[in-house]
Scaffold this motif. Structure first.
Motif, PDB file in Angstrom:
ATOM      1  N   TYR A   1     -13.378   5.136 -15.397  1.00 53.73           N
ATOM      2  CA  TYR A   1     -13.880   6.563 -14.900  1.00 53.73           C
ATOM      3  C   TYR A   1     -13.014   7.436 -15.865  1.00 53.73           C
ATOM      4  O   TYR A   1     -12.090   6.760 -16.816  1.00 53.73           O
ATOM      5  CB  TYR A   1     -13.474   6.892 -13.793  1.00 53.73           C
ATOM      6  CG  TYR A   1     -14.405   6.055 -12.725  1.00 53.73           C
ATOM      7  CD1 TYR A   1     -14.993   6.714 -11.894  1.00 53.73           C
ATOM      8  CD2 TYR A   1     -13.956   5.128 -12.114  1.00 53.73           C
ATOM      9  CE1 TYR A   1     -15.821   5.737 -10.889  1.00 53.73           C
ATOM     10  CE2 TYR A   1     -13.648   4.537 -10.839  1.00 53.73           C
ATOM     11  CZ  TYR A   1     -14.767   4.726 -10.354  1.00 53.73           C
ATOM     12  OH  TYR A   1     -15.589   3.696  -9.844  1.00 53.73           O
ATOM     13  N   ASP A   2     -14.115   8.879 -16.615  1.00 55.86           N
ATOM     14  CA  ASP A   2     -14.263   8.970 -17.522  1.00 55.86           C
ATOM     15  C   ASP A   2     -13.852  10.808 -17.101  1.00 55.86           C
ATOM     16  O   ASP A   2     -13.786  10.973 -15.742  1.00 55.86           O
ATOM     17  CB  ASP A   2     -15.024  10.115 -18.240  1.00 55.86           C
ATOM     18  CG  ASP A   2     -15.688   8.616 -19.162  1.00 55.86           C
ATOM     19  OD1 ASP A   2     -14.526   7.664 -19.342  1.00 55.86           O
ATOM     20  OD2 ASP A   2     -16.711   8.100 -19.496  1.00 55.86           O
ATOM     21  N   GLU A   3     -12.237  11.486 -17.780  1.00 51.20           N
ATOM     22  CA  GLU A   3     -11.986  12.423 -16.625  1.00 51.20           C
ATOM     23  C   GLU A   3     -13.271  13.766 -17.670  1.00 51.20           C
ATOM     24  O   GLU A   3     -14.394  12.851 -18.449  1.00 51.20           O
ATOM     25  CB  GLU A   3     -11.367  13.290 -17.900  1.00 51.20           C
ATOM     26  CG  GLU A   3     -11.141  14.934 -17.536  1.00 51.20           C
ATOM     27  CD  GLU A   3     -10.035  15.597 -18.512  1.00 51.20           C
ATOM     28  OE1 GLU A   3      -9.738  16.874 -18.965  1.00 51.20           O
ATOM     29  OE2 GLU A   3      -9.171  14.845 -19.403  1.00 51.20           O
ATOM     30  N   GLN A   4     -13.489  14.829 -16.470  1.00 47.75           N
ATOM     31  CA  GLN A   4     -14.759  15.770 -16.392  1.00 47.75           C
ATOM     32  C   GLN A   4     -14.559  17.556 -16.174  1.00 47.75           C
ATOM     33  O   GLN A   4     -13.047  18.049 -15.809  1.00 47.75           O
ATOM     34  CB  GLN A   4     -16.276  15.490 -15.755  1.00 47.75           C
ATOM     35  CG  GLN A   4     -16.421  14.057 -15.529  1.00 47.75           C
ATOM     36  CD  GLN A   4     -18.335  13.555 -14.358  1.00 47.75           C
ATOM     37  OE1 GLN A   4     -17.235  13.167 -13.144  1.00 47.75           O
ATOM     38  NE2 GLN A   4     -18.865  13.753 -15.007  1.00 47.75           N
TER      39      GLN A   4
ATOM     40  N   THR B   1      -8.959   5.845 -15.369  1.00 48.43           N
ATOM     41  CA  THR B   1      -9.359   6.045 -17.338  1.00 48.43           C
ATOM     42  C   THR B   1     -10.241   4.927 -17.557  1.00 48.43           C
ATOM     43  O   THR B   1     -10.201   5.395 -18.955  1.00 48.43           O
ATOM     44  CB  THR B   1      -8.083   6.498 -17.953  1.00 48.43           C
ATOM     45  OG1 THR B   1      -7.147   5.195 -17.886  1.00 48.43           O
ATOM     46  CG2 THR B   1      -7.707   7.764 -16.800  1.00 48.43           C
TER      47      THR B   1
END
Length: 235
Positions: free
Chosen positions: A211-214, A208
């Motif tokens: 990278y982001d949650e989508q 995290t």
């Protein structure tokens, strides 16, 4: 009368499997045995002339294996065969170490393609031949292995690892587990979780920091594969 279309013959599949073990391009393989690419990759039967050309070029390949799939791929003496089988057994039983097999009936097929890149070669082609098979206890549920790229699932799945995949349906998803998902415009490996929108799923990375949650609509999902596990590439 037009010939009825059929799947590529098992004999052709075994010849192409053997070709994949040679470390040469398909073009060079076809040139060496004196046939065109379409001769072996078309969805038709195989002629005696092609089989004769193949065995004339590669006499070390077992006729029984090519014609029926039984026995070993290569002709080896009984004493060598016994020694070879013992070696494989020792490899499998020693700390559950992974091993490579060139027998399509042993282990699970490994395709030298990236899930995030060339994965279409596996799901959309009936003539793609695995590079080899991988034998390792605990991965019997896997359908096949392929490469993984990217860092979003580190440290659990690292860039350059190989992953074991098992095809499943949307209704089989267990939220909180890792899946390799083919959407209409991308492929991704993430933890799947429920969304507040019932028409979407959350795609959650482990890394995290970078990278982001989508979230993506369920209707965009074309294929889902359970990630059985991953290991560092050992060959």
């Amino acid at each position: 009368m037009q010939e009825k279309e059929q799947n590529i013959s098992p004999i052709k599949q075994r010849i192409l499997f053997f070709a994949g073990t040679l470390g040469i391009s398909k073009r060079d393989f076809y040139t060496k045995i004196g046939v065109s690419r379409g001769t072996l990759e078309s969805k038709t039967g195989i002629t005696e002339d092609v089989v004769t050309k193949f065995f004339a070029t590669y006499p070390e390949v077992s006729v029984e294996w090519i014609m029926t799939g039984a026995g070993e791929m290569l002709n080896i003496s009984p004493s060598c065969k016994k020694k070879s089988n013992k070696s494989i057994e020792q490899i499998e039983n020693k700390d559950n170490a992974p091993a490579v097999s060139f027998n399509p009936t042993v282990g699970k097929p490994y395709y030298d393609v990236d899930f995030l890149g060339g994965f279409n070669e596996i799901v959309n082609s009936q003539v793609t031949i695995p590079t080899n098979n991988i034998v390792i206890q605990g991965f019997e549920k896997a359908d096949f292995w392929c490469n993984v790229t990217g860092h979003s699932m580190e440290p659990k799945i690292n860039h350059g690892d190989i992953i074991a995949l098992h095809k499943c349906a949307l209704e089989d998803i267990q939220y909180g587990e890792i899946y390799a998902v083919v959407l209409d415009t991308l492929r991704t490996i993430k933890i799947l979780r429920r969304s507040s929108d019932p028409k979407k799923l959350r795609f959650v990375p482990i890394n995290t920091t970078d990278y982001d949650e989508q979230e993506y609509p369920v209707e965009r999902i074309m294929n889902v594969f359970e990630v059985i596990g991953s290991i560092s590439k050992f060959f």
